[in-house]
Design a protein around this motif. Structure first.
Motif, PDB file in Angstrom:
ATOM      1  N   THR B  64       0.844  -1.184   0.000  1.00 47.22           N
ATOM      2  CA  THR B  64       0.000   0.000   0.000  1.00 47.22           C
ATOM      3  C   THR B  64       0.883   1.238   0.000  1.00 47.22           C
ATOM      4  O   THR B  64       2.030   1.194   0.449  1.00 47.22           O
ATOM      5  CB  THR B  64      -0.923   0.035   1.222  1.00 47.22           C
ATOM      6  N   LEU B  65       0.339   2.321  -0.505  1.00 46.36           N
ATOM      7  CA  LEU B  65       1.058   3.587  -0.538  1.00 46.36           C
ATOM      8  C   LEU B  65       0.109   4.699  -0.142  1.00 46.36           C
ATOM      9  O   LEU B  65      -0.986   4.818  -0.714  1.00 46.36           O
ATOM     10  CB  LEU B  65       1.631   3.853  -1.925  1.00 46.36           C
ATOM     11  N   SER B  72       4.416   3.689   3.261  1.00 43.61           N
ATOM     12  CA  SER B  72       4.054   2.493   2.510  1.00 43.61           C
ATOM     13  C   SER B  72       4.135   1.299   3.442  1.00 43.61           C
ATOM     14  O   SER B  72       4.865   1.321   4.435  1.00 43.61           O
ATOM     15  CB  SER B  72       5.010   2.293   1.332  1.00 43.61           C
ATOM     16  N   CYS B  89      12.685  -0.814   1.456  1.00 47.75           N
ATOM     17  CA  CYS B  89      11.916   0.038   0.568  1.00 47.75           C
ATOM     18  C   CYS B  89      12.877   1.020  -0.088  1.00 47.75           C
ATOM     19  O   CYS B  89      13.900   1.388   0.493  1.00 47.75           O
ATOM     20  CB  CYS B  89      10.801   0.768   1.294  1.00 47.75           C
TER      21      CYS B  89
END
Lengths: 114, 112
Positions: B64-65, B72, B89
């Motif tokens: 998800t962002l 995220s 990330c």
């Protein structure tokens, strides 16, 4: 097909000596990146090559570090007068011109400066 | 300096459980990617999510962002011992190329 290869896998050197690290990107990949990873840390960007354009050297930590990319393929990262703080894993990555977002990494070179 | 900060730094779970890792970043991005690293060597690209996307799936992975929170998350469902690795990330920026800025990573251990 073959992935990104790097040599040597491991390098032990004495403080003050010069070292050369090699990266062979995936055939056809025009973009090539060098990163450095210290123990337990994330990756630190060093330098980026794209085709015949001037490289982005903004991440090189000092003028002891330099890199070349010959013929748009193989790249060599050179560290002169190595220091103990240069000890790290040096990772190379390459990507396609049309898909620069996805980078393919080599296995890295583990450098130890005594 | 690092752009992304992963949380937690280390995570230990049992096989079959879900693993959630979070990443926060500081500046505007073009995309955010998650990579896996085994045994401190080469990284493997897992998934890329663009700044105009909110969620993306790939097999047992869900990313998800939230650009408003500059964060995220990576969810690994039904974890396996083989998922044991470090997860990073990396944020990418527009402007002609994708210089990735990596966080320090989350070390995930999945116990049989």
């Amino acid at each position: 097909g073959a992935g990104v290869s790097q040599s040597p896998s491991n390098k032990v050197t004495e403080k003050g000596k010069d070292v050369e690290l090699r990266c062979d990107p995936i055939s056809g990949h025009t973009a090539l990146y060098w990163y450095r990873q210290s123990l337990g840390q994330g990756l630190e960007f060093l330098i980026y090559f794209q085709g015949n354009s001037a490289p982005d050297k903004s991440g090189l930590p000092s003028d002891r570090f330099s890199a070349e990319r010959t013929g748009g393929s193989v790249s060599t990262l050179t560290i002169q007068r190595t220091q103990q703080e240069d000890s790290a894993v040096y990772l190379c990555a390459s990507s396609l011109e049309g898909a620069k977002e996805t980078q393919y990494f080599g296995p890295g070179t583990r450098l130890l400066v005594l | 300096s690092q752009q992304g900060e992963e949380d937690p730094q280390a995570l230990s779970i049992q096989e079959g459980e879900n693993a959630t890792m979070n990443c926060s970043y500081k500046t505007s991005i073009n995309n955010l990617q998650w990579y896996r690293q085994n045994s401190g060597r080469g990284l493997v690209h897992l998934i890329l999510i663009r700044s105009n996307e909110r969620e993306k799936h790939s097999g047992r992975l869900r990313v998800t962002l939230d650009t408003s929170k500059k964060s995220s998350s990576l969810l690994i469902t039904a974890s396996r011992a083989a998922d044991t690795a470090s997860y990073f990330c990396a944020t990418g920026f527009s402007g002609g190329y994708n210089k990735l800025i990596f966080g320090a990573g989350t070390r995930l251990a999945v116990h049989p």
